[in-house]
Design an enzyme around this catalytic site. Structure first.
Site, PDB file in Angstrom:
ATOM      1  N   ARG A 173       0.838  -1.213   0.000  1.00 21.27           N
ATOM      2  CA  ARG A 173       0.000   0.000   0.000  1.00 21.27           C
ATOM      3  C   ARG A 173       0.869   1.257   0.000  1.00 21.27           C
ATOM      4  NH1 ARG A 173      -4.478   0.713   4.645  1.00 21.27           N
ATOM      5  NH2 ARG A 173      -2.658   1.228   5.877  1.00 21.27           N
ATOM      6  N   LYS A 224      -2.485   7.079   1.076  1.00 17.69           N
ATOM      7  CA  LYS A 224      -2.247   7.403   2.490  1.00 17.69           C
ATOM      8  C   LYS A 224      -1.155   8.467   2.504  1.00 17.69           C
ATOM      9  CE  LYS A 224      -2.008   4.981   6.928  1.00 17.69           C
ATOM     10  NZ  LYS A 224      -3.107   5.693   7.571  1.00 17.69           N
ATOM     11  N   GLU A 238     -16.030   6.498   5.661  1.00 16.59           N
ATOM     12  CA  GLU A 238     -15.256   5.852   6.732  1.00 16.59           C
ATOM     13  C   GLU A 238     -15.174   6.824   7.893  1.00 16.59           C
ATOM     14  OE1 GLU A 238     -11.169   5.302   5.442  1.00 16.59           O
ATOM     15  OE2 GLU A 238     -11.189   7.209   4.393  1.00 16.59           O
TER      16      GLU A 238
HETATM   17  N1  PMP Z   1      -9.133   4.975   7.079  1.00 16.39           N
HETATM   18  C1  PMP Z   1      -8.236   5.942   7.315  1.00 16.39           C
HETATM   19  C2  PMP Z   1      -8.529   7.322   6.840  1.00 16.39           C
HETATM   20  C3  PMP Z   1      -7.040   5.651   7.999  1.00 16.39           C
HETATM   21  O1  PMP Z   1      -6.144   6.605   8.218  1.00 16.39           O
HETATM   22  C4  PMP Z   1      -6.808   4.340   8.439  1.00 16.39           C
HETATM   23  C5  PMP Z   1      -5.531   3.987   9.137  1.00 16.39           C
HETATM   24  N2  PMP Z   1      -5.430   4.585  10.390  1.00 16.39           N
HETATM   25  C6  PMP Z   1      -7.791   3.358   8.199  1.00 16.39           C
HETATM   26  C7  PMP Z   1      -8.932   3.718   7.488  1.00 16.39           C
HETATM   27  C8  PMP Z   1      -7.606   1.942   8.646  1.00 16.39           C
HETATM   28  O2  PMP Z   1      -6.611   1.333   7.866  1.00 16.39           O
HETATM   29  P1  PMP Z   1      -5.685   0.174   8.457  1.00 16.39           P
HETATM   30  O3  PMP Z   1      -6.593  -0.910   8.900  1.00 16.39           O
HETATM   31  O4  PMP Z   1      -4.837  -0.215   7.311  1.00 16.39           O
HETATM   32  O5  PMP Z   1      -4.926   0.764   9.575  1.00 16.39           O
END
Ligand code: PMP
Length: 285
Positions: free
Chosen positions: A52, A151, A184
């Site tokens: 990622r 990200k 989200e």
């Molecule tokens: N959405 C956002 C905006 C995030 O920054 C994150 C990570 N903190 C997630 C979802 C969750 O992703 P992950 O399970 O890969 O940590």
């Protein structure tokens, strides 16, 4: 105890780990990052996080100056140097120092930084009793403007929504996309349970495709719990039997109240509890 930080090619004490004030990561949020966890000395889904990270970098035309296996080694070395068995790792790639002005071509030396620390999870009480969240008025950034799948070091969209949550006395806030659909939370993905099945917004709802989200989908599959990506609105959350969030830092955490309305019975539900237990088992495997 001062922490040991990996910077570009070596481990250095915290006070020597510095970036230039001309780094475009600082000046413009121009860079990418990952947050990872290690459990019992092993980094959870390291390859998925690195994939990622590389995809995020590629999407902003940033070339990571180290090979993937070197960065993987740096993550493990940084955890070891800080004697962390159960820890949190922040992996940051900045665009590097350049002249004032947006042009990424006028930067050099992208910085590769690995920070390892302990993780401050939400208090245990939140896992037992569940979170209260509110919907933020701040929309998730439109994916045609800046894809939420990247990200990037620019998290202001999420921070604006987080501020709204905090002002309402909540540690997380729900973000909707430009169509008013559920995207989200500010740092976590969202799931609902309806009639025994899991539903979660698809990537094109404007989300970061969480690694924990993927792990929970796998666990649901293994447990014989149907799981679908579906367009959700607040109606679906308000009328859900259960709701929970997933994220590397948060793991799996129940949500029991949204915008002042109880979700289901107002207490964490059985499917959330099952998936939480399965997740804990998985990360220790
Ligand atoms: N959405 C956002 C905006 C995030 O920054 C994150 C990570 N903190 C997630 C979802 C969750 O992703 P992950 O399970 O890969 O940590």
């Amino acid at each position: 105890m001062p922490r040991i930080i990996f910077m570009n090619d070596r481990l250095v004490p915290e006070e020597e780990a510095k970036v230039s004030v001309f780094d475009h990561g600082l000046l413009y949020g121009d860079g990418v990052f990952e947050g990872l966890r290690s459990y019992s000395g092993r980094v959870f889904r390291l390859d998925a996080h690195l994939d990622r990270l590389w995809a995020s970098a590629r999407a902003i035309a940033l070339e990571i100056p180290l090979a993937k296996d070197v960065v993987a080694q740096a993550v493990n070395d940084t955890l070891a140097a800080n004697k962390l068995v159960d820890g949190y790792v922040r992996l940051v790639i900045t665009r590097g120092a350049g002249s004032l002005g947006l042009d990424p071509n006028r930067t050099k030396n992208p910085q590769v930084i690995v920070i390892a620390d302990t993780i401050s999870l939400y208090p245990r009480e939140f896992y037992e009793k569940g979170l209260r969240i509110v919907t933020a008025a701040t929309q998730r950034v439109h994916s045609a403007a800046l894809s939420p799948r990247i990200k990037s070091l620019n998290y202001l969209n999420n921070i604006m929504a987080k501020l709204e949550g905090l002002q309402a006395g909540c540690v997380e806030a729900l973000m909707l996309n430009h169509k008013g659909e559920v995207a989200e939370c500010t740092g976590d993905n969202v799931f609902v349970v309806r009639s025994g099945s899991l539903l979660t917004p698809p990537p094109d709802a404007g989300i970061l495709e969480g690694i924990t989200r993927g792990a929970v989908m796998d666990l649901a599959h293994a447990a014989g719990i149907a799981c679908h990506e579906a367009t959700l609105t607040r109606y679906d959350l308000y009328t859900a039997d259960e709701c929970f969030l997933t994220g590397t830092a948060a793991e799996v955490i129940p949500v029991v109240e949204i915008d002042g309305r109880k979700v289901g019975s107002g207490t964490p539900g059985p499917i959330t509890a099952r998936l939480t237990a399965d997740f804990h088992t998985l990360v220790r495997q």
